[in-house]
Scaffold this active site. Structure first.
Site, PDB file in Angstrom:
ATOM      1  N   SER A   1      -9.847   1.605   2.465  1.00 59.66           N
ATOM      2  CA  SER A   1      -8.937   2.383   1.654  1.00 59.66           C
ATOM      3  C   SER A   1      -7.870   1.535   0.939  1.00 59.66           C
ATOM      4  O   SER A   1      -7.286   2.002  -0.033  1.00 59.66           O
ATOM      5  CB  SER A   1      -8.258   3.441   2.511  1.00 59.66           C
ATOM      6  OG  SER A   1      -7.435   2.827   3.486  1.00 59.66           O
TER       7      SER A   1
ATOM      8  N   SER B   1     -10.172  -0.781   6.643  1.00 57.66           N
ATOM      9  CA  SER B   1      -9.510  -0.559   5.351  1.00 57.66           C
ATOM     10  C   SER B   1      -8.747  -1.748   4.780  1.00 57.66           C
ATOM     11  O   SER B   1      -8.320  -1.696   3.630  1.00 57.66           O
ATOM     12  CB  SER B   1      -8.562   0.637   5.442  1.00 57.66           C
ATOM     13  OG  SER B   1      -9.282   1.831   5.372  1.00 57.66           O
TER      14      SER B   1
ATOM     15  N   LYS C   1       0.838  -1.197   0.000  1.00 56.28           N
ATOM     16  CA  LYS C   1       0.000   0.000   0.000  1.00 56.28           C
ATOM     17  C   LYS C   1       0.875   1.249   0.000  1.00 56.28           C
ATOM     18  O   LYS C   1       1.928   1.279   0.651  1.00 56.28           O
ATOM     19  CB  LYS C   1      -0.911  -0.029   1.236  1.00 56.28           C
ATOM     20  CG  LYS C   1      -2.011   1.022   1.243  1.00 56.28           C
ATOM     21  CD  LYS C   1      -2.923   0.829   2.458  1.00 56.28           C
ATOM     22  CE  LYS C   1      -4.055   1.849   2.495  1.00 56.28           C
ATOM     23  NZ  LYS C   1      -4.929   1.669   3.661  1.00 56.28           N
TER      24      LYS C   1
END
Lengths: 94, 475
Positions: free
Chosen positions: B154, B178, B79
């Site tokens: 996310s 997330s 990420k």
């Protein structure tokens, strides 16, 4: 009730420039979020704890064994938008 | 041999690498080829690293020297809010568009030691604020199961990369769901570890009392392997904990289901029927079901949307256009701050900073922030009691399957409700695992559904055990 002026005040505290139109939009959105989260005010606690700190506490290390001075300076300064020699440069404050 | 990346797990890949069926370089190349053909449409990766093959070469040398571990040569995606030294980490924000990390996150240095191959950095909601990746400054990521739909967020890029076979596994971060929510939307396994189990040194802070890094994978076994490699107390993160901090709970074979769970408003009918099927499946696996009393889910969501923005407003104060990142011109220093933060942050980030500033301001602090902190502690105590009676708590991961791109962008509160089942684990700090549990049909597409297990603090092993049984993996 939140006013547009309140949103503008918050934005200035948070150091974000916003336009009057944005203040209006943020006000509507923030009001609806606050209306939702305000439900916690109706929940009663087993006993009012106030400011009492819970399980989380500060962890400090001894202030010793510094790394060699200047070891990371170059790499870190390379990320700064504006520098002069080994300093970060900013506009006049006053 | 021809590499079929659809079938690979970490253990099977490791066996192939040991046997010499293919090399780490060939494996990395297979993933690079797949990314080259599919990423333009999916937009899971913001950047594919230029040194992937040389990382793989290093992995091959570890095999040659008999120093390889299970993770050596395994291609993972990371990420965009986790730092890798010398590489850009932008948190999908214009604020950090060209920011190059000056050090490795602890999770990265641990995985580097094992010879993991990092393929690239994945798209996300800006600074991890969102549930769809639509808040990225670099375009939305698409759900590989239906490209008209969001992958969740996310960590949407990380989930989409795994679901689209563009990585064998990935790292995400989870502040309110997330990791688990996008894992559920994309049909993957996603783990949010116990608060403090994994070091956050080198993770961009969002809500510091809630954030955790965790894996997104195809199987529970893969999630366990990555989790074991990244967990552990770290001198660089004072909130990280010793594995032995929490008591071990004896196994009871009892699953707890919150009372009134399925009466929650806004639940998709397929989520309800799939949840009931999952319960039956678990009964068949020998678990007893017990209804438990927990506060209404909306209470946890309310606590979350007070504490998280408060911490966001404080954590994101560091982005000022002076030390690093984006800088906008202005007539004086104050003007430059104001312009930098206006132009550098997207709308959702600015909204949350303002909301956080509000709940922390004089006059509202007690009614919102302090009350939320006190309720968070009370809930944590409640959950400790619940876990003396049940092994795990079961909920759907999300109230609906993946929604359409653009469907919820006009109403922030509507988007926040996507986190209703996941935030509790962050509020009380317990580990939670999302597993793929079936599909919902939408036209000619099959949309994945997910089920979530929460366990007691420090009891990830229970989640892995139940998870493997549920998915029929070997124990």
């Amino acid at each position: 009730m939140i006013k547009d002026a309140d949103i503008e005040k918050l934005a200035s505290l948070a150091r974000i420039k916003i336009t009057p139109e944005e203040a209006g939009q943020f006000r509507t959105e923030i009001e609806s979020i606050l209306e939702y989260v305000a439900q916690i005010q109706k929940v009663s606690l087993p006993q009012e704890k106030g400011d009492k700190v819970g399980a989380v506490h500060n962890v400090l290390r001894d202030d010793n064994n510094p790394h060699e001075s200047g070891l990371y300076t170059k790499e870190i300064l390379a990320e700064a938008p504006d520098t002069e020699k080994e300093y970060i440069q900013v506009k006049n404050i006053l | 041999m021809k590499i079929d990346i659809r079938d690979l797990t970490i253990e099977s890949t490791h066996a192939h690498l040991v046997k010499g069926d293919f090399s780490a370089i060939e494996l990395a190349q297979a993933y690079l080829d797949e990314i080259a053909s599919k990423n333009q449409e999916i937009n899971a990766y913001l950047e594919v690293y230029e040194d992937v093959i040389s990382q793989a070469k290093h992995a091959d040398s570890l095999f040659a020297q008999k120093k390889a571990t299970l993770l050596t040569g395994i291609p993972l995606a990371v990420k965009d809010n986790i730092l890798i030294q010398g590489k850009i980490a932008s948190a999908s924000s214009k604020m950090l568009e060209n920011y190059k990390a000056t050090y490795d996150a602890t999770v990265i240095s641990k995985l580097k030691k094992e010879g993991v191959v990092f393929l690239g950095r994945t798209n996300m909601d800006e600074f991890a604020m969102g549930s769809s990746t639509e808040n990225s400054a670099y375009g939305v990521t698409k759900n590989p199961h239906d490209t008209s739909r969001v992958p969740g967020g996310s960590s949407g890029g990380s989930a989409s990369a795994v679901a689209g076979f563009l990585a064998l596994g990935s790292l995400g971060s989870d502040t309110g769901g997330s990791i688990r929510q996008p894992a559920s939307f994309c049909g993957c396994v996603g783990l949010k570890p116990t608060y403090g189990a994994v070091s956050r040194s080198g993770l961009m802070a969002m809500g510091s009392s809630l954030d955790q890094i965790g894996p997104i994978t195809k199987t529970v076994t893969d999630a366990e392997i990555i989790y074991k490699a990244i967990q552990g107390k770290d001198a660089l993160d004072s909130t990280s904990i010793d594995e032995a901090l929490y008591p071990i709970h004896a196994k009871k074979n009892i699953l707890g289901i919150p009372k009134g769970l399925l009466e929650q408003k806004g639940l998709h009918k397929d989520v309800v029927s799939n949840f009931k099927e999952s319960i039956e499946k678990l009964k068949g696996l020998g678990f007893m079901i017990q209804e438990i009393d927990v506060p209404d889910m909306s209470q946890a969501l309310s606590i979350y949307y007070i504490l998280m923005p408060a911490e966001v407003s404080s954590n994101l104060a560091r982005f000022d256009g002076v030390k690093y990142g984006f800088h906008a011109e202005g007539k004086d220093l104050l003007d430059e701050y104001l312009n930098t933060r206006r132009e550098g942050f997207g709308k959702e980030v600015r909204r949350r900073i303002l909301l956080g500033t509000y709940v922390l301001s004089t006059g509202y602090y007690d009614a919102y922030y302090n009350k939320a902190v006190a309720l968070k502690e009370a809930m944590t105590e409640d959950f400790k009691k619940i876990f003396s009676e049940v092994d795990v708590i079961l909920t759907p991961t999300t109230p609906t399957p993946a929604f359409k791109i653009g469907e919820k962008t006009s109403d922030p509160l509507e988007m926040y409700l996507a986190d209703i089942f996941t935030v509790t684990a962050n509020i009380v700090g317990v580990p939670a695992l999302s597993l793929p549990s079936g599909f919902s049909k939408a036209g000619d597409k099959k949309l994945p559904l997910g089920i979530q297990f929460m366990a007691a603090h420090g009891n990830e092993s229970m989640l892995f055990e139940v998870g493997k049984k549920f998915l029929g993996e070997k124990l």
